[in-house]
Design a protein around this motif. Structure first.
Motif, PDB file in Angstrom:
ATOM      1  N   ASN A   1       0.834  -1.199   0.000  1.00  0.00           N
ATOM      2  CA  ASN A   1       0.000   0.000   0.000  1.00  0.00           C
ATOM      3  C   ASN A   1       0.870   1.250   0.000  1.00  0.00           C
ATOM      4  OD1 ASN A   1      -2.275   1.654   0.224  1.00  0.00           O
ATOM      5  ND2 ASN A   1      -2.292   1.510   2.455  1.00  0.00           N
ATOM      6  N   ALA A   2       1.951   1.209  -0.791  1.00  0.00           N
ATOM      7  CA  ALA A   2       2.855   2.351  -0.865  1.00  0.00           C
ATOM      8  C   ALA A   2       2.157   3.525  -1.548  1.00  0.00           C
ATOM      9  CB  ALA A   2       4.115   1.974  -1.648  1.00  0.00           C
ATOM     10  N   PRO A   3       2.623   4.748  -1.274  1.00  0.00           N
ATOM     11  CA  PRO A   3       2.095   5.906  -2.012  1.00  0.00           C
ATOM     12  C   PRO A   3       2.201   5.661  -3.524  1.00  0.00           C
ATOM     13  CG  PRO A   3       3.503   6.638  -0.214  1.00  0.00           C
ATOM     14  CD  PRO A   3       3.647   5.139  -0.277  1.00  0.00           C
ATOM     15  N   GLY A   4       1.160   5.992  -4.225  1.00  0.00           N
ATOM     16  CA  GLY A   4       1.133   5.747  -5.659  1.00  0.00           C
ATOM     17  C   GLY A   4       0.392   4.476  -6.036  1.00  0.00           C
ATOM     18  N   MET A   5       0.083   3.615  -5.031  1.00  0.00           N
ATOM     19  CA  MET A   5      -0.593   2.347  -5.318  1.00  0.00           C
ATOM     20  C   MET A   5      -2.078   2.383  -5.008  1.00  0.00           C
ATOM     21  SD  MET A   5       2.171  -0.521  -4.088  1.00  0.00           S
ATOM     22  CE  MET A   5       1.111  -1.856  -4.676  1.00  0.00           C
ATOM     23  N   ARG A   6      -2.552   3.504  -4.488  1.00  0.00           N
ATOM     24  CA  ARG A   6      -3.955   3.553  -4.075  1.00  0.00           C
ATOM     25  C   ARG A   6      -4.908   3.279  -5.232  1.00  0.00           C
ATOM     26  NH1 ARG A   6      -6.467   7.403   0.473  1.00  0.00           N
ATOM     27  NH2 ARG A   6      -4.746   6.315   1.507  1.00  0.00           N
TER      28      ARG A   6
ATOM     29  N   GLU B   1      -5.865   3.178   6.023  1.00  0.00           N
ATOM     30  CA  GLU B   1      -5.193   3.768   7.176  1.00  0.00           C
ATOM     31  C   GLU B   1      -4.651   2.726   8.151  1.00  0.00           C
ATOM     32  OE1 GLU B   1      -8.158   5.058   5.925  1.00  0.00           O
ATOM     33  OE2 GLU B   1      -6.895   6.532   4.925  1.00  0.00           O
ATOM     34  N   ARG B   2      -5.047   1.484   8.042  1.00  0.00           N
ATOM     35  CA  ARG B   2      -4.606   0.478   9.003  1.00  0.00           C
ATOM     36  C   ARG B   2      -3.119   0.173   8.810  1.00  0.00           C
ATOM     37  NH1 ARG B   2      -9.437  -3.789  10.280  1.00  0.00           N
ATOM     38  NH2 ARG B   2     -11.134  -2.277  10.335  1.00  0.00           N
ATOM     39  N   PRO B   3      -2.422  -0.140   9.904  1.00  0.00           N
ATOM     40  CA  PRO B   3      -0.988  -0.453   9.791  1.00  0.00           C
ATOM     41  C   PRO B   3      -0.784  -1.782   9.081  1.00  0.00           C
ATOM     42  CG  PRO B   3      -1.754  -0.878  12.020  1.00  0.00           C
ATOM     43  CD  PRO B   3      -2.891  -0.204  11.303  1.00  0.00           C
ATOM     44  N   PRO B   4       0.399  -2.002   8.466  1.00  0.00           N
ATOM     45  CA  PRO B   4       0.645  -3.258   7.757  1.00  0.00           C
ATOM     46  C   PRO B   4       0.637  -4.475   8.676  1.00  0.00           C
ATOM     47  CG  PRO B   4       2.634  -1.920   7.875  1.00  0.00           C
ATOM     48  CD  PRO B   4       1.510  -1.053   8.316  1.00  0.00           C
ATOM     49  N   VAL B   5       1.021  -4.285   9.942  1.00  0.00           N
ATOM     50  CA  VAL B   5       0.962  -5.374  10.920  1.00  0.00           C
ATOM     51  C   VAL B   5       0.110  -4.883  12.095  1.00  0.00           C
ATOM     52  CG1 VAL B   5       2.273  -6.996  12.338  1.00  0.00           C
ATOM     53  CG2 VAL B   5       3.261  -6.151  10.215  1.00  0.00           C
TER      54      VAL B   5
END
Length: 261
Positions: A3-8, A37-41
């Motif tokens: 979910n990096a910036p640019g992948m939305r 907005e949820r964290p990756p872990v």
């Protein structure tokens, strides 16, 4: 997870396609949009979760009893073979290190203690050369692969272990994160990060989710949706293959390196 910036836009297109199939299949209460907005872990896989993607290692540790496996993607990226992926041990381009042993005593950027690609897989690889002793001079927890890459690139750490998909997506969408980095080694492989639902999801809903994921993979009209996330296909996710991730931890312990230090 990816979910990096640019992948939305790519992630939104994936969910739009899948949610339309779910609604077509008669599933009620399908969320209109993803939560970015949820964290990756996260701390837990909550009862409210209908669909998400989770790192395979914490499924065997902190998320036990909180999920049901749905399927797994197969990716088109360096470091991936079939339904497996790996991590890249990276350093700055200017680093004199050329092999894993050259990183002894250096500062390691760790995304999460619960990460398969950031901790479990490199721990298994380092166990072969650590000799049962601490390997790094310092381990710095960053909270995410992107932060780890940035810390290495800026000189705040010397090396990190980065999921090969995160590395590929960074090359696609944030090339500045990787342009100062160089791959030193590739870790052992493991199953790709699976799609899961909450443990509270009923059998009928699980079956609908799986059917729709396979339709998304099989129907040509969704090819561009999948390619936008480097997904070649979606296939079943056998539980035993994810349980085997603990074998890496056991073998590292047998070699006298139970904790990445």
């Amino acid at each position: 997870m990816y979910n990096a910036p640019g992948m939305r836009a790519a992630n939104t297109a994936f969910w739009t396609a899948l949610s339309e199939l779910l609604c077509e299949a008669g599933l009620d209460g399908v969320p209109e949009s993803l939560s970015f907005e949820r964290p990756p872990v996260p701390d837990v896989i909550g009862d409210e979760v209908l669909f998400t993607q989770v790192c395979g290692y914490p499924l065997q540790t902190v998320y036990q009893g909180q999920y049901r496996l749905l399927a797994r993607p197969c990716y088109d990226a360096a470091g991936c073979t079939g339904s497996t992926h790996s991590a890249f041990l990276v350093a700055r381009k200017s680093s004199p290190a050329r092999r894993v042993a050259d990183l002894r005593g250096q500062r390691f950027a760790l995304n999460s203690l619960h990460s398969n690609s950031g901790m479990n897989l490199p721990r298994r690889m380092l166990a072969e050369v650590a000799g049962g002793k601490p390997f790094f001079g310092e381990v710095i927890e960053t909270g995410g692969h992107g932060a780890s890459m940035r810390l290495v690139a800026e000189g705040g750490a010397d090396c990190a272990s980065i999921d090969c998909l995160t590395y590929a997506f960074s090359q696609d969408h944030q090339p500045e994160l990787v342009e100062e980095l160089r791959v030193i080694a590739q870790t052992p492989s493991s199953p790709t990060l699976p799609f899961v639902t909450s443990a509270r999801t009923d059998d009928a809903t699980v079956a609908v989710l799986q059917r729709c994921l396979y339709r998304l993979s099989a129907e040509p009209r969704f090819a561009s949706v999948l390619s936008g996330l480097r997904i070649a296909r979606i296939e079943p996710a056998p539980r035993a293959e994810y349980s085997a991730l603990l074998d890496h931890a056991r073998r590292a312990a047998e070699l006298g390196y139970p904790v990445l230090v």
